[in-house]
Each structure stands twice: as structure tokens, then as C-alpha cells.
Scaffold this motif. Sequence first.
Motif, mmCIF file in Angstrom:
data_model
loop_
_atom_site.group_PDB
_atom_site.id
_atom_site.type_symbol
_atom_site.label_atom_id
_atom_site.label_comp_id
_atom_site.label_asym_id
_atom_site.label_seq_id
_atom_site.Cartn_x
_atom_site.Cartn_y
_atom_site.Cartn_z
ATOM 1 N N UNK A 46 0.833 -1.198 0.000
ATOM 2 C CA UNK A 46 0.000 0.000 0.000
ATOM 3 C C UNK A 46 0.870 1.249 0.000
ATOM 4 N N UNK A 47 1.960 1.198 0.765
ATOM 5 C CA UNK A 47 2.863 2.359 0.804
ATOM 6 C C UNK A 47 3.390 2.677 -0.590
ATOM 7 N N UNK A 48 3.757 1.638 -1.322
ATOM 8 C CA UNK A 48 4.260 1.863 -2.683
ATOM 9 C C UNK A 48 3.169 2.454 -3.569
ATOM 10 N N UNK A 49 1.950 1.948 -3.396
ATOM 11 C CA UNK A 49 0.839 2.460 -4.214
ATOM 12 C C UNK A 49 0.609 3.947 -3.944
ATOM 13 N N UNK A 50 0.713 4.356 -2.689
ATOM 14 C CA UNK A 50 0.512 5.768 -2.352
ATOM 15 C C UNK A 50 1.640 6.642 -2.870
ATOM 16 N N UNK A 51 2.845 6.140 -2.746
ATOM 17 C CA UNK A 51 4.006 6.869 -3.282
ATOM 18 C C UNK A 51 3.833 7.072 -4.795
ATOM 19 N N UNK A 52 3.391 6.027 -5.455
ATOM 20 C CA UNK A 52 3.167 6.125 -6.902
ATOM 21 C C UNK A 52 2.075 7.155 -7.222
ATOM 22 N N UNK A 53 1.010 7.140 -6.455
ATOM 23 C CA UNK A 53 -0.067 8.111 -6.697
ATOM 24 C C UNK A 53 0.455 9.542 -6.590
ATOM 25 N N UNK A 54 1.241 9.802 -5.557
ATOM 26 C CA UNK A 54 1.812 11.136 -5.403
ATOM 27 C C UNK A 54 2.647 11.531 -6.613
ATOM 28 N N UNK A 55 3.475 10.600 -7.064
ATOM 29 C CA UNK A 55 4.313 10.897 -8.231
ATOM 30 C C UNK A 55 3.489 11.161 -9.490
ATOM 31 N N UNK A 56 2.474 10.334 -9.688
ATOM 32 C CA UNK A 56 1.690 10.487 -10.918
ATOM 33 C C UNK A 56 0.855 11.765 -10.888
ATOM 34 N N UNK A 57 0.400 12.135 -9.703
ATOM 35 C CA UNK A 57 -0.349 13.393 -9.621
ATOM 36 C C UNK A 57 0.570 14.561 -9.927
ATOM 37 N N UNK A 58 1.810 14.437 -9.558
ATOM 38 C CA UNK A 58 2.735 15.521 -9.887
ATOM 39 C C UNK A 58 3.017 15.533 -11.382
ATOM 40 N N UNK A 59 3.210 14.341 -11.952
ATOM 41 C CA UNK A 59 3.573 14.270 -13.369
ATOM 42 C C UNK A 59 2.393 14.588 -14.285
ATOM 43 N N UNK A 60 1.178 14.253 -13.850
ATOM 44 C CA UNK A 60 0.017 14.375 -14.732
ATOM 45 C C UNK A 60 -0.928 15.505 -14.316
ATOM 46 N N UNK A 61 -0.493 16.329 -13.383
ATOM 47 C CA UNK A 61 -1.397 17.395 -12.925
ATOM 48 C C UNK A 61 -2.549 16.774 -12.159
ATOM 49 N N UNK A 62 -3.719 17.380 -12.291
ATOM 50 C CA UNK A 62 -4.883 16.847 -11.568
ATOM 51 C C UNK A 62 -5.585 15.774 -12.380
ATOM 52 N N UNK A 63 -4.850 15.096 -13.261
ATOM 53 C CA UNK A 63 -5.514 14.231 -14.239
ATOM 54 C C UNK A 63 -5.990 12.901 -13.673
ATOM 55 N N UNK A 64 -5.409 12.443 -12.545
ATOM 56 C CA UNK A 64 -5.792 11.123 -12.033
ATOM 57 C C UNK A 64 -7.203 11.196 -11.457
ATOM 58 N N UNK A 65 -8.141 10.468 -12.059
ATOM 59 C CA UNK A 65 -9.539 10.555 -11.624
ATOM 60 C C UNK A 65 -9.963 9.356 -10.795
ATOM 61 N N UNK A 66 -9.279 8.237 -10.902
ATOM 62 C CA UNK A 66 -9.629 7.060 -10.102
ATOM 63 C C UNK A 66 -8.350 6.317 -9.724
ATOM 64 N N UNK A 67 -8.334 5.790 -8.512
ATOM 65 C CA UNK A 67 -7.149 5.059 -8.039
ATOM 66 C C UNK A 67 -7.657 4.011 -7.061
ATOM 67 N N UNK A 68 -8.008 2.859 -7.600
ATOM 68 C CA UNK A 68 -8.732 1.832 -6.865
ATOM 69 C C UNK A 68 -7.794 0.717 -6.427
ATOM 70 N N UNK A 69 -7.807 0.456 -5.136
ATOM 71 C CA UNK A 69 -6.973 -0.605 -4.561
ATOM 72 C C UNK A 69 -7.799 -1.880 -4.405
ATOM 73 N N UNK A 70 -7.181 -3.007 -4.706
ATOM 74 C CA UNK A 70 -7.866 -4.295 -4.518
ATOM 75 C C UNK A 70 -6.919 -5.309 -3.893
#
Lengths: 476, 476
Positions: free
Chosen positions: A237-261
Motif C-alpha cells: 500500500x505504501x508503494x501504491x501511495x508513493x506512486x499516486x503522489x508521483x503520478x499526480x505531480x507528473x500528470x497534474x490533476x488528471x488522475x480521476x480514479x485510483x482503486x486498490x484491490x
Amino acid sequence: MAPSADLVDPDAGFLAALEATLGPGAVSPPEQRYLEEPRGLYAGEAAALLRPRDTAAVAAAVRLCSEARVGIVPYGGGTGLVGGQLRTGRPRPVILSLERMKAVRRVDAADAAMTVEAGVILVEAQAAAERAGLLFPLSLASEGSARIGGVLATNAGGITVLRYGNARELCLGIEAVLADGSVFNGLSALRKDNTGYDLKGLLVGSEGTLGVITAASLRLFPRPAETATAWLAVPSIAAALELLGRLREALGDAVSAYELMHGTGLAFVAETMPEVAQPLAERPLWSVLIEAGTGAGFGLAGRLEAGLEAAWGDGLIDDALVAQNAAQRAAFWRVRESMSEANRRIGAISSHDISVPPSRVAAFVEQGRAALEAVDPGLRINCFGHLGDGNLHYNVFPPAGRNRAEYMALLPRIRAGVYDNCVGLGGSISAEHGIGRMRRDDLARYLDPAKLAAIRAIKTALDPRGILNPGALLPD
Amino acid sequence: MAPSADLVDPDAGFLAALEATLGPGAVSPPEQRYLEEPRGLYAGEAAALLRPRDTAAVAAAVRLCSEARVGIVPYGGGTGLVGGQLRTGRPRPVILSLERMKAVRRVDAADAAMTVEAGVILVEAQAAAERAGLLFPLSLASEGSARIGGVLATNAGGITVLRYGNARELCLGIEAVLADGSVFNGLSALRKDNTGYDLKGLLVGSEGTLGVITAASLRLFPRPAETATAWLAVPSIAAALELLGRLREALGDAVSAYELMHGTGLAFVAETMPEVAQPLAERPLWSVLIEAGTGAGFGLAGRLEAGLEAAWGDGLIDDALVAQNAAQRAAFWRVRESMSEANRRIGAISSHDISVPPSRVAAFVEQGRAALEAVDPGLRINCFGHLGDGNLHYNVFPPAGRNRAEYMALLPRIRAGVYDNCVGLGGSISAEHGIGRMRRDDLARYLDPAKLAAIRAIKTALDPRGILNPGALLPD
């Protein structure tokens, strides 16, 4: 302090008066489907089903019920998961369904807003926005049945909150009938309006206990010209959150869904719904479904792939599959959307909808596992949800091969384990499903006492006879 | 129905009891600056100034005032423009200043949130976020004095609402002392929490009439790595809106400010503040200041320039100047931020803070001009504001060479002309400044009656003795 103690069971004379006011066909005996909990947990009771055609008729019905002290259960699509739409026991209420109020009153592309009536089904609202070239982003599993009135009354969340906000944030204004039958005409489409208390925001999420929402002005957004969707296997989960932070920085506010399973959920889907193809041959412990959208010319797919490649190099993901076409994108989403049904088929002892600050999700999962092992080491857990919002649907199952009935005696300890863990981490015991009638005792136990007292005072002030959705949120 | 009719003027014994509870130095005679309206319109009265050091002390003070039926005027930075922080007449209240509660309790970068006390000045909150590499986007002219408690109590807006929302949307949770002295512990940093009514959202924007906010959990955002700012001359409001739509499509959600200014305002700045350099040699009828921000590698400046060039080709702008460095950017903003001071120096008869749906701004301006010409053809109008939000600061001035005192008899007709025009277009008579004591009669006249009744009921329910900011929002 217990206003609905004075409610009465409607008699034939009252129902005849209602019909005389609302017109022929608007009052009928309640069909069975209005009395069923979506998971079959219990049955509701009602004296009649009202289906008014317009706001004036809703107001007239509420006024008559207020005068006669008859309870009203407002009814949208009936998809709520906490019993907010179902009342049992006496005195019986009437069910007030908004299903006949399904006009899209206007779509105002220039102001990125539309006004729809409460009975419009969520997918129809999405379609109305799309016809105007715009996006109404609210999206959730029951969108084919849920109606706008219920979506707002419960402040629904869903998969796009990360980018677009909850139902409350997507709602610019409402029209609602208050407990005395007066109509709050608040259908403005303003982004700024500081004229008194936020009555709109108070009614949204009040689960039909303060007013009956009859129409809403909703925020629309540009439709993304480019969309990218990927299925990821993540080591933690920690890696998934770190990745989300990075992608939000790289893609602006473009990430609209980030679903964990969790892998348990994927196994449940494989076991109970083998027709649903899973993206990766192996089922990792944790998977993520990510979707992003931008305007034209952004080169989103390339940027996402570059971001994922870098993340793979840094050990943040173990595997990734970027959807190459609409069919593959739909296939990814189908797995995610099968999760609830698979859970149902396996048969949970206890289901929870919690949120914690995103950075605490990993601790919540770890401590939850330990707490439940202390209850019974055989218990299985499947959690999945909206990681970017810190919102997990957390479900507890009996050991493989056993059924839930054998374990129901453990329910109080399971529930306490889950909620104590959640509240200890600064979390909420109901992130998006609300309280209804099934979480009422939990609310009384875990909510801040000053807030609980304020809720009671507001309820008594705005619905002094206690006719609106009696027994929901607060005890009778 | 008029609970504060029972309030009493605090006597020396009561003030001594307060001091005994709050500690030495926390109770003093009110200094003059706490009793001044920022524009010098009138003076307030108070029996004492309370400056508690922590939430427990605020709670103790409120409890004592409740028991003694002494009114409390919560006080932040004193920058409000509608008299919410100033009460005149008897019985005198105490002023409860939060200025000593200025701790930044925590900044949680991983969850993009921070918890600050109510006395933190807005620029200090911005700076705390910046030290953590993040952005607290709320920005307004008085940010060097306004405190977080007041900013939230008034649901402040400002220049970045277009992208980031109002104060209410930027606030994840609050801690507040309610009218009976109980403490609402709602400082969660959750993006989803459906446990009962939205008490946080109700207290935010309630102008200190339902509770005293003592701390808040605030949303933070990534800091833009690239920023671009431009000054535009536009041929019309319609053209400016068309351009905004195009740029939002081309730049994603990157546009954070879109400020419209009328040539009259630029002339006022030139006349009263000649030291403020204006970007363009000519003063067009309408100018726009646009700012946008994105992550790294977006090529924002180039994309903005391309968008402006295309707009120029299509006749949507007459001229444009893109800031080439931080100094030029600051110079552009200085003109915008000088607008209120220039208005003050010219001396408005009447100032308004209205909003309409953005597509109606042009009609509002056109009809407003006609309505005021009917009152007196010599009246001058300066309007400027946040075009993307449909929010205009709309100010009416006497003819050149005359002073406001000569025209004050026209005030009721001017005000009716402005507000009737606004409400007729589906607008709000107070977009971001609130109601306070100066817009109370306008609220009673223009607000939806059902909403007004609900506001009264909520006020009576949550503050039955009427001690919290008596006379603000609603009459005594």
C-alpha cells in the motif's frame, strides 16, 4: 427528544385524502420491491407508496403527512446499503418515491451546470451531460438504478472523488421540500454564495431526515479528450501511495480514479464469477486500477507509461498493463465492479465502509488483520476501495468452507475491532454509505458527542414532528 | 424568536470571574482597533476583550458567557467588510479574539493536510504549507491580516476559487466551541466522511453565530512548478468568457485566477495611486488578469502564448502581455490589488459583492448600467472581480468632482437597482463577503423565505440564548 414517538399509522381516510390531493395513480399499496433491502437483510413496512409528479405535489404530500403526523420515507433508487430507505415496525410510514420526477430541466453548457429532478437515474444524468459535450463525473456501482435525489441525500462518493469531489461538492444548488411542506428554492448555479448558512450542504447527506430533495443544480466538467487506464500489481500500500503522489505531480490533476484491490477479492471473483477475465495471470497481494483524463494534445498515454516505467525501476510496481483500447479498459473495470457481487456470493459476516487519512491505510490494514486474528484466526478479510480518498470497503468473511451463520455470534467483536481500529487512526466509520438504520448504534457510540448533540438539535428544529425518514440516522 | 433580547451587559463582577478563569492578561478593556470598521463606516462597542490561549479557555469563556447571558463577538483579523466583527449598542458583548491561538499544530505532507489554530494569519498558513513543499491556495486582498478562524467563519473566497474552491471546500475538518461551551472535535483530515449532518460545513460560513472555530484541518495541494501570468485587453465580457473556456480546455484545470477589471477602475488607480504602474499604455474598457499553474514539463508558458495568439486571431483579445519574470507578475497583481484602495479613495456611495452564473455577467453589467442611469445619469460604476466565478465587486460612485455625501439619499434606489438586477438573473446578493450586520436587511428581503426560516430555526436550536455574535446575519 423523541418526536416520532407521536407518529401515527395512516388510516384509509388519510390515504384517500392523499389520493384526492395527489391525483389518481399517485397513491398505491407499496409493491414488494420498495420494501426489499438490496442484500436481502430485512424487509421494510409501509402503509402506502406515493409517486407524486411534481414539486407542488411533493409539498402537498409532506404538508398532509405533517398535519396527520405520518412518517415519510423518501425513496430514490432503493440502492442504499445502510437501510436508509426501509423502515420496519409501527407506526408504518408512507414511502415517497421521486421516480416520476425525472425531467432534465435544463443543461447550461456555458455555465457548466445542469438542473435535473430528483428521480433522474444517475446514468441518465451522466448521459444528459454527455449530450451537451460535458461530463457529470459522479460514478458508482449502482449508477444504473440510483437516482439523483438519493445520491444527494446520502452524499454519495464513488470512484471519482479523488479528482471531482463527493456529491455535495458536485451540487451547486437544490430544491427541497422541508418538513412543514414549504419549498426551499435553492436551485442556483452559483460558485459563490454567502447568503446565510449552507442549507444546501446540510440537506445533502442528511439522508432524507431534514427535507425531500426534489431537484438539483449539478456541476459539469469538460470531458477528457484523452483517457488512460492501467492495471497495476503493487508490492505494498505504501508503494501504491508513493506512486499516486508521483503520478499526480507528473500528470497534474488528471488522475480521476485510483482503486486498490486485495488479492483475496480477486480470488473471490475468480471463484464465484469465473466468466470475469482477470488482467494478470497471477493474483498479487495488492492491485491498483488507475484512470486519468486530460484535454487534447497532452500525450497522456505516453506520460503515464513513462511514469509507470520509472516506478517499476524504483520498485513501486511489480507489473503493469496499460489498456490498449476501450474493450480492455472496460474489462479492467469489470473486475473492479464485480468485487461487491463476489463478496455477496461468498457471504460476509460483516461489511464496513471506512475512511482514514490515506497515509494511515496501511496501518489500518495491518492492525485490522491483527485485531481480527485475535477474534478468530480463521476469519478472511477482503478490502478494496478508493485509496486516494483513504476509503476502504472492508469485509470480513468466515473461514473457507464455513458459512456466515456459524460466525454471527462474533459480529459484535468483529465490528468493535474494525471500528476501534479505524477511529484510533483518526478515521470515519462511514465514509460514503451513510448511517441509515443499520449504522445508527455505531454512530451513537463513535461520533463526537458535541456533534451528535448538534445533529439532534438540528433535527428537532427542522423537523419538530419527526416525520421525515423516522428512525434513520437517529433513533425514533 | 428573539433570543438575544435577554442578553445582559456584563458587569465588573462577571469580568473578574472571566479573568479568574482565563488567567491574567486574557481579559482587558477593548483597544480602539477592535472597534473600528475597516472603512471607518461606524464604531463598535464592547465591554471587554478576551484573548484566550487555548481551546479549553475558549470553551470556559463561552460557558461563562452562556450562563450569564453575555453576548460574544468572535474576532479574527477584523478585516470583514460587512460588520460581522463589530456590534453597536446595548447590551454590550465581549470580543473574543483568537489572536493568541496561532500554532500550526501539524503539517502532514503525506496526506496533503495541515492543522492550524484559528488565530493563524492567512499568509502564515500559506507559508507553513510552502515550508512543507505544498500549497494552501486561498488568497485574498487582506491575507496579511485575516486569520484562519475568520476566513472560515465567513467562507472566504478570493482569487483562486475558480480552481481550488471556497474556504469551505478547502477545509477538511474543524474544532469549534459551541454555544453551550461544548467542544466539537472535528479535526479529521478525511476526504470522505458521511457520519451525520455536515456540521463542519454548517459552521463554516455561519459568521460566528453558531460556534467559535478554534482550529481547522486544511487541504493542501502540490505547488505548481510552472506558473504563467498574463494581462489582457479584451473587447467584451463575452469574449473574455469564451477565452476562459478555450484556455481551460487547452490547459486542463491549470487556470487558477481570471480577474476582470473595468477601465473605470484602472482610471481610479491612475488618479489616486499614480505610483502603481499599469501594464498597457492605453486603458481598455475591459481587462483580464489570468494566472495558471501546472506541474513540471508541461510547457505552460508556450501553451498559454499559443492560446492567446489564437484568441487574438479570432478577435477574442485586443492585446496581451505575458509576464516575463516574477517582478512583472507582481506588477500585474499590484494593479489588481490596488483596486479596492483606489475605490476607497474615490469614495463609493454603495459597494456590492454579487455573483451570477458566469454567462449572465454581461447581462448584469448592461442592465445594471441602465438601472443606475435611471436613478441618476451621472453615477459612475466600477466593477471588477472573479469572472470565472461570476463574482463581481460592483461599486457605485458619485459623478466626477462630486462627493458621496451629496448622493447618499439615492442609496436605497441604487441598492434596489443593483440587487433586483442580480436576483433577477439568478444571482446572490453576497457572493463572498457574507451578511454580517450591514447586509442583514438585504438578506431578509431577498433570501428564499424557506431558507430564512430554516436559518432562524437552526440558530435557535444551536444557540438558544443567542449569545454568539448577536445581531449578525439575523436581527437581535
